[in-house]
Motif scaffolding. Structure first.
Motif, mmCIF file in Angstrom:
data_model
loop_
_atom_site.group_PDB
_atom_site.id
_atom_site.type_symbol
_atom_site.label_atom_id
_atom_site.label_comp_id
_atom_site.label_asym_id
_atom_site.label_seq_id
_atom_site.Cartn_x
_atom_site.Cartn_y
_atom_site.Cartn_z
ATOM 1 N N ALA A 74 9.402 6.914 13.641
ATOM 2 C CA ALA A 74 9.820 6.536 12.290
ATOM 3 C C ALA A 74 8.700 6.847 11.317
ATOM 4 C CB ALA A 74 10.172 5.048 12.239
ATOM 5 N N ARG A 75 9.060 7.041 10.066
ATOM 6 C CA ARG A 75 8.059 7.256 9.037
ATOM 7 C C ARG A 75 7.377 5.924 8.706
ATOM 8 N NH1 ARG A 75 8.266 12.243 7.226
ATOM 9 N NH2 ARG A 75 10.192 13.446 7.491
ATOM 10 N N PRO A 76 6.087 5.960 8.381
ATOM 11 C CA PRO A 76 5.393 4.718 8.047
ATOM 12 C C PRO A 76 6.087 3.922 6.951
ATOM 13 C CG PRO A 76 3.823 6.494 8.324
ATOM 14 C CD PRO A 76 5.177 7.119 8.374
ATOM 15 N N SER A 77 6.581 4.623 5.927
ATOM 16 C CA SER A 77 7.255 3.934 4.826
ATOM 17 C C SER A 77 8.512 3.216 5.301
ATOM 18 C CB SER A 77 7.598 4.924 3.715
ATOM 19 O OG SER A 77 8.416 5.979 4.205
ATOM 20 N N GLU A 78 9.214 3.827 6.264
ATOM 21 C CA GLU A 78 10.421 3.210 6.816
ATOM 22 C C GLU A 78 10.076 1.935 7.577
ATOM 23 O OE1 GLU A 78 13.408 4.047 10.562
ATOM 24 O OE2 GLU A 78 12.547 5.778 9.511
ATOM 25 N N ILE A 79 9.022 2.011 8.384
ATOM 26 C CA ILE A 79 8.610 0.842 9.174
ATOM 27 C C ILE A 79 8.190 -0.294 8.256
ATOM 28 C CG2 ILE A 79 7.037 -0.006 10.948
ATOM 29 C CD1 ILE A 79 6.665 2.975 11.783
ATOM 30 N N ARG A 80 7.366 0.028 7.276
ATOM 31 C CA ARG A 80 6.854 -1.001 6.370
ATOM 32 C C ARG A 80 7.992 -1.657 5.600
ATOM 33 N NH1 ARG A 80 4.912 -1.633 1.204
ATOM 34 N NH2 ARG A 80 5.357 0.525 0.606
ATOM 35 N N ALA A 81 8.946 -0.844 5.128
ATOM 36 C CA ALA A 81 10.075 -1.393 4.378
ATOM 37 C C ALA A 81 10.962 -2.269 5.262
ATOM 38 C CB ALA A 81 10.890 -0.258 3.758
ATOM 39 N N ALA A 82 11.197 -1.799 6.480
ATOM 40 C CA ALA A 82 12.059 -2.560 7.387
ATOM 41 C C ALA A 82 11.455 -3.912 7.734
ATOM 42 C CB ALA A 82 12.310 -1.757 8.659
ATOM 43 N N LEU A 83 10.123 -3.957 7.821
ATOM 44 C CA LEU A 83 9.442 -5.191 8.180
ATOM 45 C C LEU A 83 9.004 -5.995 6.955
ATOM 46 C CD1 LEU A 83 7.219 -3.857 11.120
ATOM 47 C CD2 LEU A 83 9.433 -5.020 11.258
ATOM 48 N N ASP A 84 9.266 -5.434 5.771
ATOM 49 C CA ASP A 84 8.911 -6.110 4.515
ATOM 50 C C ASP A 84 7.437 -6.530 4.526
ATOM 51 O OD1 ASP A 84 9.307 -7.085 1.978
ATOM 52 O OD2 ASP A 84 9.972 -9.070 2.646
ATOM 53 N N MET A 85 6.570 -5.551 4.839
ATOM 54 C CA MET A 85 5.153 -5.834 5.006
ATOM 55 C C MET A 85 4.362 -5.270 3.826
ATOM 56 S SD MET A 85 2.910 -5.115 8.471
ATOM 57 C CE MET A 85 4.203 -5.892 9.453
ATOM 58 N N GLU A 86 3.408 -6.023 3.357
ATOM 59 C CA GLU A 86 2.565 -5.583 2.245
ATOM 60 C C GLU A 86 1.799 -4.326 2.651
ATOM 61 O OE1 GLU A 86 -1.051 -5.884 1.851
ATOM 62 O OE2 GLU A 86 -0.851 -5.012 -0.177
ATOM 63 N N GLU A 87 1.663 -3.370 1.723
ATOM 64 C CA GLU A 87 1.133 -2.049 2.055
ATOM 65 C C GLU A 87 -0.267 -2.108 2.654
ATOM 66 O OE1 GLU A 87 0.519 2.369 0.003
ATOM 67 O OE2 GLU A 87 1.281 0.672 -1.172
ATOM 68 N N ARG A 88 -1.155 -2.914 2.063
ATOM 69 C CA ARG A 88 -2.528 -2.970 2.563
ATOM 70 C C ARG A 88 -2.577 -3.544 3.972
ATOM 71 N NH1 ARG A 88 -7.687 -5.733 -0.596
ATOM 72 N NH2 ARG A 88 -9.261 -5.214 0.991
ATOM 73 N N ALA A 89 -1.815 -4.609 4.218
ATOM 74 C CA ALA A 89 -1.788 -5.222 5.549
ATOM 75 C C ALA A 89 -1.198 -4.257 6.574
ATOM 76 C CB ALA A 89 -0.982 -6.514 5.522
ATOM 77 N N PHE A 90 -0.145 -3.547 6.161
ATOM 78 C CA PHE A 90 0.478 -2.579 7.069
ATOM 79 C C PHE A 90 -0.513 -1.496 7.459
ATOM 80 C CE2 PHE A 90 2.783 1.424 7.729
ATOM 81 C CZ PHE A 90 3.592 1.058 8.785
ATOM 82 N N GLY A 91 -1.254 -0.981 6.477
ATOM 83 C CA GLY A 91 -2.243 0.047 6.762
ATOM 84 C C GLY A 91 -3.321 -0.439 7.710
ATOM 85 N N HIS A 92 -3.733 -1.688 7.540
ATOM 86 C CA HIS A 92 -4.753 -2.276 8.417
ATOM 87 C C HIS A 92 -4.241 -2.358 9.857
ATOM 88 C CE1 HIS A 92 -7.732 -5.071 10.007
ATOM 89 N NE2 HIS A 92 -6.751 -5.903 10.321
ATOM 90 N N HIS A 93 -3.029 -2.859 10.028
ATOM 91 C CA HIS A 93 -2.479 -3.012 11.383
ATOM 92 C C HIS A 93 -2.222 -1.655 12.033
ATOM 93 C CE1 HIS A 93 -2.312 -7.252 10.865
ATOM 94 N NE2 HIS A 93 -1.345 -7.239 9.964
ATOM 95 N N MET A 94 -1.744 -0.691 11.241
ATOM 96 C CA MET A 94 -1.517 0.641 11.786
ATOM 97 C C MET A 94 -2.825 1.264 12.256
ATOM 98 S SD MET A 94 1.543 1.791 12.124
ATOM 99 C CE MET A 94 0.975 3.465 12.389
ATOM 100 N N ALA A 95 -3.890 1.071 11.509
ATOM 101 C CA ALA A 95 -5.183 1.631 11.897
ATOM 102 C C ALA A 95 -5.638 1.071 13.236
ATOM 103 C CB ALA A 95 -6.221 1.336 10.813
ATOM 104 N N ILE A 96 -5.417 -0.219 13.460
ATOM 105 C CA ILE A 96 -5.809 -0.834 14.728
ATOM 106 C C ILE A 96 -4.932 -0.327 15.873
ATOM 107 C CG2 ILE A 96 -5.915 -3.021 15.987
ATOM 108 C CD1 ILE A 96 -6.722 -4.352 13.348
ATOM 109 N N LEU A 97 -3.630 -0.193 15.648
ATOM 110 C CA LEU A 97 -2.727 0.291 16.687
ATOM 111 C C LEU A 97 -3.047 1.732 17.078
ATOM 112 C CD1 LEU A 97 0.575 -1.268 15.299
ATOM 113 C CD2 LEU A 97 -0.545 -1.888 17.456
ATOM 114 N N LYS A 98 -3.442 2.540 16.110
ATOM 115 C CA LYS A 98 -3.841 3.916 16.407
ATOM 116 C C LYS A 98 -5.179 3.937 17.134
ATOM 117 C CE LYS A 98 -1.532 5.959 12.376
ATOM 118 N NZ LYS A 98 -1.759 6.661 11.090
ATOM 119 N N ARG A 99 -6.105 3.116 16.677
ATOM 120 C CA ARG A 99 -7.427 3.061 17.311
ATOM 121 C C ARG A 99 -7.317 2.683 18.777
ATOM 122 N NH1 ARG A 99 -10.648 -2.159 16.050
ATOM 123 N NH2 ARG A 99 -9.139 -2.825 17.642
#
Length: 244
Positions: A27-52
């Motif tokens: 899925a596209r990051p924007s799709e995931i964030r919208a579906a989960l109704d997650m704030e952009e900065r928090a989403f970016g932080h969590h994605m960075a950890i999941l990728k790391r």
């Protein structure tokens, strides 16, 4: 990435992101964030950890379950055929489903036919959750999928040492060693995950598959009489296994 145990998360948001991607395949990051109704900065932080942590990866703008990048592709030459064996990717889904259905067109491999239907309906190749884990390796000629090996592991303690395997090659590519290389890759992966035994069940009419597995030291563990009904005929199921 080891699949023997699904990943666990101390953080609920990271768990929700993983679960969304696991259900949808990619899925596209924007799709995931919208579906989960997650704030952009928090989403970016969590994605960075999941990728790391090599749990998720992003390619061509799509987020998906991280695939094992070690020894990802092996190239082989046999007679006039050059083929590659590698772990299947989400983008292989359509070609893989088509290859499975073509290979089992004679309807003598019920488990593989069922897998094709499930994967096609779900739109997801890799599964890794609390109920099951599944993985595919494919053989490709050029950009075309010509064979596969699939392993499924039910997430149950009593069956934690076992995995179910299916395998097939398109008819025009049989007899040049593709099936043997796919089987070897599947067994190697199962052994690396700590599995002790793998299973494969086929109708007794699929003599070619039974002979192939027996030639690779699989043994018949049981026969279930009249287990299948194919074209109005009752057919036995042959259950084969191999210890690894």
């Amino acid at each position: 990435m080891e699949l023997a145990e699904p990943p666990t998360f101390e953080n609920r948001d990271r768990s929700d992101i993983y679960d969304y991607v696991e259900r949808h395949g990619s899925a596209r990051p924007s799709e995931i964030r919208a579906a989960l109704d997650m704030e952009e900065r928090a989403f970016g932080h969590h994605m960075a950890i999941l990728k790391r942590d090599d749990v998720l990866e992003e390619r061509d703008g799509m987020v998906r379950i991280a695939y094992d990048q070690e020894a990802e592709e092996e190239e082989f030459h046999a007679e006039d055929v050059e083929f590659t064996i590698r772990q299947a990717r989400q983008e292989d889904l359509t070609g893989l489903v088509g290859a499975i259905r073509e290979a089992v067109g004679e309807k003598t491999y019920v488990d593989a036919e069922t897998i094709a239907d499930v994967v096609d309906s779900e739109g997801v190749l890799l599964r890794h959750n609390d109920l099951e884990s599944r993985i595919f390796f494919v053989a490709t000629v050029g950009d075309d999928v010509v064979g596969w090996v699939h392993l499924r592991h039910p997430e149950l303690d009593k069956l934690s040492h076992t995995a179910e395997l299916t395998l097939g090659v398109l008819e025009e590519y049989r007899g040049v060693g593709i099936g043997s290389h796919l089987l070897e890759r599947g067994i190697e992966w199962a052994a690396s995950q700590g599995f002790e035994k793998i299973y494969n069940s086929v109708p007794s009419t699929n003599e070619e598959a039974i002979e192939f597995l027996e030639a690779h030291d699989w043994e018949t563990e049981a026969v279930r009489e009249d287990h299948y009904k194919l074209d109005g005929q009752y057919i036995d199921e042959v259950m084969l296994a191999k210890e690894i």
